[in-house]
Design a protein around this motif. Structure first.
Motif, mmCIF file in Angstrom:
data_model
loop_
_atom_site.group_PDB
_atom_site.id
_atom_site.type_symbol
_atom_site.label_atom_id
_atom_site.label_comp_id
_atom_site.label_asym_id
_atom_site.label_seq_id
_atom_site.Cartn_x
_atom_site.Cartn_y
_atom_site.Cartn_z
ATOM 1 N N LEU A 59 69.033 -11.278 -4.389
ATOM 2 C CA LEU A 59 68.070 -11.012 -5.358
ATOM 3 C C LEU A 59 67.890 -12.375 -6.141
ATOM 4 O O LEU A 59 66.783 -12.792 -6.837
ATOM 5 C CB LEU A 59 68.156 -9.668 -6.202
ATOM 6 N N PHE A 159 64.594 -9.553 1.398
ATOM 7 C CA PHE A 159 64.422 -8.651 0.245
ATOM 8 C C PHE A 159 64.501 -7.134 0.757
ATOM 9 O O PHE A 159 65.239 -6.611 -0.224
ATOM 10 C CB PHE A 159 62.791 -8.936 -0.258
ATOM 11 N N ALA A 182 69.908 -5.375 -8.367
ATOM 12 C CA ALA A 182 68.698 -5.946 -8.815
ATOM 13 C C ALA A 182 68.550 -6.707 -10.130
ATOM 14 O O ALA A 182 67.824 -7.660 -10.172
ATOM 15 C CB ALA A 182 67.666 -4.728 -9.204
ATOM 16 N N SER A 185 67.916 -10.964 -9.906
ATOM 17 C CA SER A 185 66.560 -11.760 -9.943
ATOM 18 C C SER A 185 66.525 -11.971 -11.461
ATOM 19 O O SER A 185 65.929 -13.286 -11.666
ATOM 20 C CB SER A 185 65.665 -10.960 -9.632
#
Length: 439
Positions: A59, A159, A182, A185
């Motif tokens: 990510l 992804f 997550a 990112s």
């Protein structure tokens, strides 16, 4: 049409289709139900937490690098691609996000068939190749193909496996595991722009981009070495559900996401030139407004998501989307660094909600929970169109020569308000006019 019961949604979660968690950095991909049951999930241990670490790096090197494009946009505009319009340059970044979401939705059947390792290997190769080729660009078409198309396809292939694999290793602690994953990112969106700004003046654009590519190579190599797909789905997910077209709540919600993503990233792309031309910010301060936006959005994926567990995803998403629209209108009146800093923090916070809650809303509005994965994929495809066209349209509306930004700012505000209106209609058609109801 009534909404699914909370117990039914919990069954979907327990079958391996995770909802976005508090720290989700971008919409979580559709993950099909898994078989066997969740009883065998290790729910911890070295191998399970290695999957979390691997997916965290994935990510960080997909959405994290895409969130860095505002820094590249400003550099291109002043240097390599200065003969091109802001709109043309924006297509490079918008095609990245579009391909990530679209290719990510299309790779679901390959993941279902057990090809997660192949997806990771090919996706990692294309991602690093795109970055290395970007370091060599001299012309627009080279940047578009390398940074836009090559990197975007590679990121899209990475992804789905990054989230799907982690969800099969955890049951009781799944929310924590997916949340840590997550958050990669968000970290990437802060680290990579700062790294670019620090290194580019010292060692030049080519070597700065190569260093980012080498960081991606090392971290993605780790992800490829440790990732293990634990279970295979009992059934393969379809790519399209015709019945969704006959359900007004789903279609209205999808339209809301289309318009929302059309305007959402305009500040991320253009806040640096705005600070440079309109507030008198130094080159360093103007550059750092991009990581400030990304840092603010991390908190926007924590507190509102926790509230959504209590009052429902749409009840949380609607006011946050409205806040983005109001802030975009207020942006037109910002002429100082302090005001722009406040805008960046607040807009980053509320925009973080918009990118983390849509999958929860789609699950809530789905009458047939066996089709949730397909409908999430359809929603991503529609949202990707908004990502694709929004920022280039914003670029076409501004004029850097005269420092005229107001048309792009109003476009951002109007699209966010339109998104809010569609989400309100989706809630009304699904749950009625009763305000005190979880929706």
């Amino acid at each position: 049409m009534g909404s699914p019961r909370a117990g039914d949604i919990r069954k979907v979660l327990d079958s391996g289709c995770p909802l976005p968690t508090a720290s989700s950095s971008q919409p979580i991909p559709a993950v099909p139900p898994t078989d066997p049951s969740r009883e065998g999930a290790p729910d911890g241990g070295t191998l399970a937490w290695l999957q979390v670490a691997a997916s965290f790096f994935v990510l960080m090197n997909t959405w994290g690098i895409i969130n860095t494009f505002g820094a590249y946009h400003h550099f291109y505009q002043l240097n390599i691609l200065r003969s091109h319009s802001p709109s043309a340059i924006s297509w490079i970044g918008s095609i990245q996000g579009y391909l990530l979401m679209t290719v990510g939705a299309l790779t679901g059947p390959f993941f279902d068939a057990g090809y997660s390792r192949a997806l990771l290997a090919v996706g990692s190769f294309l991602t690093v190749l795109g970055l290395m080729m970007t370091s060599q660009v001299k012309q627009y078409y080279q940047a578009f193909l390398a940074q836009g198309v090559c990197f975007g396809i590679g990121a899209g292939m990475l992804f789905v496996p990054s989230i799907a694999v982690v969800s099969t290793y955890f049951d009781k602690h799944r929310s924590l595991a997916v949340g840590i994953t997550a958050s990669g990112s968000g970290l990437g969106g802060v680290i990579y722009p700062a790294l670019f700004h620090s290194l580019q003046p010292r060692i030049g654009f080519p070597w700065t981009t190569r260093i980012i590519g080498l960081m991606a190579l090392v971290t993605l190599a780790f992800a490829n070495l440790v990732t293990r797909q634990r279970v295979l789905p009992a059934t393969r997910r379809k790519l399209f559900d015709v019945s969704a077209l006959r359900e007004p709540p789903f279609m209205l919600c999808a339209a809301g996401f289309l318009f929302g993503f059309m305007g959402l990233y305009i500040p991320f792309f253009y806040i640096t030139p705005y600070a440079h031309f309109k507030t008198g910010a130094s080159a360093a301060l103007a550059f750092y407004f991009v990581p400030i936006l990304n840092a603010g959005s991390v908190f926007g994926r924590i507190l509102p998501n926790a509230l959504a567990d209590r009052i429902g995803p749409l009840n949380t998403l609607i006011p946050c989307t409205f806040a983005c629209g109001v802030l975009a209108f207020a942006w037109t009146g910002v002429h100082g660094n302090v005001g722009l800093l406040a805008f960046a923090i607040l807009y980053g916070f509320f925009s973080g909600t918009f990118v983390s809650l849509p999958p929860s809303a789609i699950v809530y509005l789905s009458s047939d929970l066996h089709k949730v994965g397909t409908r999430l994929g359809m929603s991503f495809g529609i949202s990707g169109l908004g990502v694709l066209i929004g920022s280039p349209v914003g670029g076409a509306l501004l004029n850097l020569g005269t420092g005229h930004f107001v048309r792009a700012q109003v476009f951002c505000a109007v699209t966010m308000m339109t998104s809010c209106a569609f989400l309100v209609l989706a809630r009304l058609t699904n749950s009625g006019r009763t305000l005190l109801i979880k929706a």
